[in-house]
Design an enzyme around this catalytic site. Sequence first.
Site, PDB file in Angstrom:
ATOM      1  N   HIS A 165     -32.409  19.310  -3.696  1.00  0.00           N
ATOM      2  CA  HIS A 165     -32.591  20.177  -3.092  1.00  0.00           C
ATOM      3  C   HIS A 165     -32.910  19.697  -1.851  1.00  0.00           C
ATOM      4  CE1 HIS A 165     -32.896  24.169  -1.396  1.00  0.00           C
ATOM      5  NE2 HIS A 165     -34.224  23.036  -1.184  1.00  0.00           N
ATOM      6  N   GLY A 201       0.504  -1.770  -0.543  1.00  0.00           N
ATOM      7  CA  GLY A 201       0.012   0.038  -0.237  1.00  0.00           C
ATOM      8  C   GLY A 201       0.512   1.499  -0.133  1.00  0.00           C
ATOM      9  N   GLY A 226      14.365  -4.028  -3.682  1.00  0.00           N
ATOM     10  CA  GLY A 226      14.055  -4.297  -5.256  1.00  0.00           C
ATOM     11  C   GLY A 226      15.078  -3.941  -5.112  1.00  0.00           C
ATOM     12  N   CYS A 264       0.803   6.233   0.661  1.00  0.00           N
ATOM     13  CA  CYS A 264      -0.491   6.297   0.742  1.00  0.00           C
ATOM     14  C   CYS A 264      -1.132   5.371   1.682  1.00  0.00           C
ATOM     15  CB  CYS A 264      -1.611   6.750  -0.256  1.00  0.00           C
ATOM     16  SG  CYS A 264      -2.777   7.308  -0.234  1.00  0.00           S
ATOM     17  N   GLU A 315       5.917  29.579   6.700  1.00  0.00           N
ATOM     18  CA  GLU A 315       6.107  29.214   5.521  1.00  0.00           C
ATOM     19  C   GLU A 315       7.080  29.718   4.900  1.00  0.00           C
ATOM     20  OE1 GLU A 315       5.724  27.013   2.700  1.00  0.00           O
ATOM     21  OE2 GLU A 315       5.467  28.450   1.903  1.00  0.00           O
TER      22      GLU A 315
HETATM   23  P1  FAD Z   1       4.607   4.617  -2.347  1.00  0.00           P
HETATM   24  O1  FAD Z   1       3.088   5.261  -2.240  1.00  0.00           O
HETATM   25  O2  FAD Z   1       5.584   5.890  -2.016  1.00  0.00           O
HETATM   26  O3  FAD Z   1       5.296   4.260  -2.604  1.00  0.00           O
HETATM   27  C1  FAD Z   1       6.107   3.259  -2.805  1.00  0.00           C
HETATM   28  C2  FAD Z   1       6.272   2.749  -2.186  1.00  0.00           C
HETATM   29  O4  FAD Z   1       7.861   1.699  -2.936  1.00  0.00           O
HETATM   30  C3  FAD Z   1       6.693   2.073  -1.181  1.00  0.00           C
HETATM   31  O5  FAD Z   1       5.953   1.468   0.109  1.00  0.00           O
HETATM   32  C4  FAD Z   1       8.026   1.662  -0.781  1.00  0.00           C
HETATM   33  O6  FAD Z   1       8.491   1.292   0.563  1.00  0.00           O
HETATM   34  C5  FAD Z   1       8.560   0.567  -1.911  1.00  0.00           C
HETATM   35  N1  FAD Z   1       9.858   0.712  -2.582  1.00  0.00           N
HETATM   36  C6  FAD Z   1      10.700   2.399  -2.934  1.00  0.00           C
HETATM   37  N2  FAD Z   1      11.894   1.180  -3.153  1.00  0.00           N
HETATM   38  C7  FAD Z   1      11.928   0.334  -2.885  1.00  0.00           C
HETATM   39  C8  FAD Z   1      12.631  -0.443  -3.690  1.00  0.00           C
HETATM   40  N3  FAD Z   1      14.631  -0.029  -4.181  1.00  0.00           N
HETATM   41  N4  FAD Z   1      12.232  -1.963  -2.984  1.00  0.00           N
HETATM   42  C9  FAD Z   1      10.963  -2.416  -3.368  1.00  0.00           C
HETATM   43  N5  FAD Z   1      10.491  -1.268  -1.991  1.00  0.00           N
HETATM   44  C10 FAD Z   1      10.479  -0.001  -3.004  1.00  0.00           C
HETATM   45  N6  FAD Z   1      -2.404  12.346  -2.165  1.00  0.00           N
HETATM   46  C11 FAD Z   1      -3.645  11.950  -2.104  1.00  0.00           C
HETATM   47  O7  FAD Z   1      -3.710  12.098  -3.490  1.00  0.00           O
HETATM   48  N7  FAD Z   1      -4.247  12.125  -0.940  1.00  0.00           N
HETATM   49  C12 FAD Z   1      -4.353  12.323   0.077  1.00  0.00           C
HETATM   50  O8  FAD Z   1      -4.994  12.766   1.175  1.00  0.00           O
HETATM   51  C13 FAD Z   1      -2.860  11.997   0.273  1.00  0.00           C
HETATM   52  N8  FAD Z   1      -2.387  12.551   1.815  1.00  0.00           N
HETATM   53  C14 FAD Z   1      -1.040  12.316   2.240  1.00  0.00           C
HETATM   54  C15 FAD Z   1      -1.098  12.547   3.322  1.00  0.00           C
HETATM   55  C16 FAD Z   1       0.464  12.416   3.826  1.00  0.00           C
HETATM   56  C17 FAD Z   1       0.981  12.405   5.594  1.00  0.00           C
HETATM   57  C18 FAD Z   1       1.449  12.132   2.881  1.00  0.00           C
HETATM   58  C19 FAD Z   1       3.118  12.092   3.556  1.00  0.00           C
HETATM   59  C20 FAD Z   1       1.231  11.368   1.969  1.00  0.00           C
HETATM   60  C21 FAD Z   1      -0.699  12.369   1.234  1.00  0.00           C
HETATM   61  N9  FAD Z   1      -0.553  12.111  -0.117  1.00  0.00           N
HETATM   62  C22 FAD Z   1      -1.634  12.368  -0.360  1.00  0.00           C
HETATM   63  C23 FAD Z   1       0.288  11.439  -1.209  1.00  0.00           C
HETATM   64  C24 FAD Z   1       0.197  10.757  -2.159  1.00  0.00           C
HETATM   65  O9  FAD Z   1       0.594   9.299  -0.594  1.00  0.00           O
HETATM   66  C25 FAD Z   1       1.513  10.698  -2.521  1.00  0.00           C
HETATM   67  O10 FAD Z   1       1.091  10.536  -4.278  1.00  0.00           O
HETATM   68  C26 FAD Z   1       1.140   8.467  -3.324  1.00  0.00           C
HETATM   69  O11 FAD Z   1       1.251   7.279  -1.923  1.00  0.00           O
HETATM   70  C27 FAD Z   1       2.297   8.035  -4.248  1.00  0.00           C
HETATM   71  O12 FAD Z   1       2.247   6.865  -4.651  1.00  0.00           O
HETATM   72  P2  FAD Z   1       3.607   5.804  -5.327  1.00  0.00           P
HETATM   73  O13 FAD Z   1       2.489   4.728  -5.424  1.00  0.00           O
HETATM   74  O14 FAD Z   1       4.221   6.903  -6.163  1.00  0.00           O
HETATM   75  O15 FAD Z   1       4.397   5.924  -3.552  1.00  0.00           O
HETATM   76  P1  NAI Z   2       4.062  20.808  -0.330  1.00  0.00           P
HETATM   77  O1  NAI Z   2       5.170  20.767  -1.345  1.00  0.00           O
HETATM   78  O2  NAI Z   2       2.333  20.720  -0.167  1.00  0.00           O
HETATM   79  O3  NAI Z   2       4.585  22.214   0.931  1.00  0.00           O
HETATM   80  C1  NAI Z   2       5.257  22.487   1.649  1.00  0.00           C
HETATM   81  C2  NAI Z   2       5.256  23.859   1.638  1.00  0.00           C
HETATM   82  O4  NAI Z   2       6.679  23.851   2.304  1.00  0.00           O
HETATM   83  C3  NAI Z   2       5.236  24.893   0.482  1.00  0.00           C
HETATM   84  O5  NAI Z   2       4.540  25.943   0.810  1.00  0.00           O
HETATM   85  C4  NAI Z   2       7.254  25.457   0.638  1.00  0.00           C
HETATM   86  O6  NAI Z   2       6.907  26.942   0.129  1.00  0.00           O
HETATM   87  C5  NAI Z   2       7.566  25.593   2.172  1.00  0.00           C
HETATM   88  N1  NAI Z   2       8.726  24.983   2.708  1.00  0.00           N
HETATM   89  C6  NAI Z   2       9.472  24.577   1.460  1.00  0.00           C
HETATM   90  N2  NAI Z   2      10.579  25.190   1.667  1.00  0.00           N
HETATM   91  C7  NAI Z   2      10.206  25.735   2.804  1.00  0.00           C
HETATM   92  C8  NAI Z   2      11.508  26.183   4.389  1.00  0.00           C
HETATM   93  N3  NAI Z   2      12.721  26.541   4.253  1.00  0.00           N
HETATM   94  N4  NAI Z   2      10.679  27.333   5.255  1.00  0.00           N
HETATM   95  C9  NAI Z   2       9.482  27.605   5.224  1.00  0.00           C
HETATM   96  N5  NAI Z   2       8.481  26.108   4.189  1.00  0.00           N
HETATM   97  C10 NAI Z   2       8.979  25.534   3.153  1.00  0.00           C
HETATM   98  O7  NAI Z   2       4.537  19.372   0.421  1.00  0.00           O
HETATM   99  P2  NAI Z   2       4.477  19.385   1.424  1.00  0.00           P
HETATM  100  O8  NAI Z   2       3.283  20.042   2.449  1.00  0.00           O
HETATM  101  O9  NAI Z   2       5.177  18.174   2.637  1.00  0.00           O
HETATM  102  O10 NAI Z   2       2.919  17.441   0.793  1.00  0.00           O
HETATM  103  C11 NAI Z   2       4.135  16.920   0.122  1.00  0.00           C
HETATM  104  C12 NAI Z   2       3.416  16.307  -0.639  1.00  0.00           C
HETATM  105  O11 NAI Z   2       2.068  15.101  -0.111  1.00  0.00           O
HETATM  106  C13 NAI Z   2       2.578  16.952  -2.012  1.00  0.00           C
HETATM  107  O12 NAI Z   2       3.041  17.538  -2.965  1.00  0.00           O
HETATM  108  C14 NAI Z   2       1.380  16.983  -1.549  1.00  0.00           C
HETATM  109  O13 NAI Z   2       0.616  16.865  -2.930  1.00  0.00           O
HETATM  110  C15 NAI Z   2       1.013  15.395  -1.072  1.00  0.00           C
HETATM  111  N6  NAI Z   2       0.147  15.372   0.159  1.00  0.00           N
HETATM  112  C16 NAI Z   2      -0.810  15.739  -0.998  1.00  0.00           C
HETATM  113  C17 NAI Z   2      -2.600  16.097   0.777  1.00  0.00           C
HETATM  114  C18 NAI Z   2      -3.825  15.504  -0.218  1.00  0.00           C
HETATM  115  O14 NAI Z   2      -3.459  15.356  -1.525  1.00  0.00           O
HETATM  116  N7  NAI Z   2      -4.886  15.906   0.743  1.00  0.00           N
HETATM  117  C19 NAI Z   2      -2.130  15.974   1.190  1.00  0.00           C
HETATM  118  C20 NAI Z   2      -0.865  15.144   2.169  1.00  0.00           C
HETATM  119  C21 NAI Z   2       0.861  15.557   1.071  1.00  0.00           C
END
Ligand code: FAD
Ligand code: NAI
Length: 468
Positions: free
Chosen positions: A447, A40, A116, A43, A204
């Site tokens: 509505h 998973g 991997g 995410c 920020e």
């Molecule tokens: P990942 O989910 O990062 O999965 C990569 C996987 O590859 C991991 O399990 C890792 O262990 C594995 N891996 C890496 N290298 C290797 C290797 N060499 N061999 C074997 N396995 C490996 N996005 C949204 O759209 N909605 C949200 O609400 C949202 N909330 C978020 C909240 C947080 C706190 C965070 C951190 C992120 C959130 N995101 C959200 C972003 C979202 O999680 C990522 O965009 C998404 O998980 C990317 O999917 P991916 O499959 O590219 O990579």
């Molecule tokens: P982000 O890119 O959304 O925000 C990072 C923020 O930190 C920006 O406003 C940037 O200007 C600021 N910043 C950068 N360097 C800094 C510094 N040195 N000091 C102070 N501020 C600084 O990144 P974030 O929040 O870490 O999330 C990472 C990714 O995960 C995002 O790209 C987002 O798409 C994804 N994500 C998506 C969610 C969703 O879809 N609901 C929820 C959580 C994460």
Amino acid sequence: MADQFDLTVIGSGPGGYVCAIRAAQLGMKVAVVEKMPTLGGTCLNIGCIPSKALLHASELFEEAGHNFSHLGIDISAPQLNLAQMMVHKDETVAANVNGVAFLFKKNKITSFTGLGSIAGPGKVKVTSDKGEQIIESRNIVIATGSVPASLPGIEIDEERIVTSTGALALGAVPDRLLVIGAGVIGLELGSVWARLGSKVTVVEYLDRILPGMDSEVARQFQRILQKQGVEFKLSAKVKSIDKQDDGSLTVRIEPAQGGDMQIIDADVALVAIGRKAYTQGLGLESVGIVPDERGRIPVGPAYGTSAEYIYAIGDVIAGPMLAHKAEDEGIAVAEIIAGQHGHVNYGAMPSVVYTNPEIASVGRSEDELKAAGIDYKVGKFPFTANGRAKAQMATQGFVKILADVATDRVLGAHIIGKNASEMIEALTVLMEFSGSAEDLARTTAAHPTLSEAIREAALMCGDGAIHI
Ligand code: FAD
Ligand code: NAI
């Protein structure tokens, strides 16, 4: 003899696991290699899913404390049981990751646990505590995702100085939480802890929150968060964080352009300044793949890398780091490998911030349309004029629709309000079909629903809304 597969996916996040399932549905023999014990990816384990579990629980906690009495529900002040809230979060994660394991079995996907790495064309090495194993595979999809970006000189311990991973698992509510970065993670997780009782200060670097989002939406949202007690220090950067013996943190910040230093005391600091592509230990050099200046794997329009039969998707390539973007690319690349015409429409890719109120957008922001010199019109409707929103005490925010002046085609839509994450889907579908504001204005909305505000905003692009 080595195991042989049509496709091996490295990484089981939303990009990797969805790609594997689609490829299996298309008749391929598929393997997935994941280094973590559960499937998973970010995410499901430490991202979207656990954060939404805590956002939901903390929102109800706050509502029970603030809104219930107005609705005629008299209860004594709610007591926080943080340990149980974390149990809810962990159970939610477990149900989801087990669900992926079930889907792998159902689709006859072979799962390998271990790191991997690409050991040359058509070869993936799996390294685990059990040793090394070589898989032979005609195609390889890299879906290794991303990890939190770090700040030079600031050491993460995931207890007092945390990334999102630590912030999803704090054992107690910090009295003072300092958030570095007013992006999606900072505002979602900052909201969780603010609702549970922390005094949250967000530092920020830029002069605005949520860069990339429509700036009118971001400005209004900042005001709403300030009313919720969140303090912002914009155009500021953190210079250092010192851990004190009494458990507190001394944080030195200064204006982004330099100037007088300011000291903020905190109990926990959350570093949320973005994420970076993860390719460590992947062996890209063995097939000549060179990451770009931001560590991402360069791909062409069909997700092919510079190495034949090796593809990459999700957070490890360019584009928004969103789970649904990774999923869509996973489906597209599986279809492309199968000889079909997989395709992702990045122009109709929604994006949501799951705070209260939520922010949801699709398509272009007003700032982008201005910068591109496009002649657009704006239809805007506030939730204060929506009956259902009044009944639900959810009148904050508005719907804004941006449409082309010449064609009336919807170019972008932005919602700030309760349930915006669900409402944006109507606009995403409309944009997928290149619909116009009039198409939307002539579509019946039940509505009373919050979605009526979308129709009213669409009417505002034409002759005017009814209820304002
Ligand atoms: P990942 O989910 O990062 O999965 C990569 C996987 O590859 C991991 O399990 C890792 O262990 C594995 N891996 C890496 N290298 C290797 C290797 N060499 N061999 C074997 N396995 C490996 N996005 C949204 O759209 N909605 C949200 O609400 C949202 N909330 C978020 C909240 C947080 C706190 C965070 C951190 C992120 C959130 N995101 C959200 C972003 C979202 O999680 C990522 O965009 C998404 O998980 C990317 O999917 P991916 O499959 O590219 O990579
Ligand atoms: P982000 O890119 O959304 O925000 C990072 C923020 O930190 C920006 O406003 C940037 O200007 C600021 N910043 C950068 N360097 C800094 C510094 N040195 N000091 C102070 N501020 C600084 O990144 P974030 O929040 O870490 O999330 C990472 C990714 O995960 C995002 O790209 C987002 O798409 C994804 N994500 C998506 C969610 C969703 O879809 N609901 C929820 C959580 C994460």
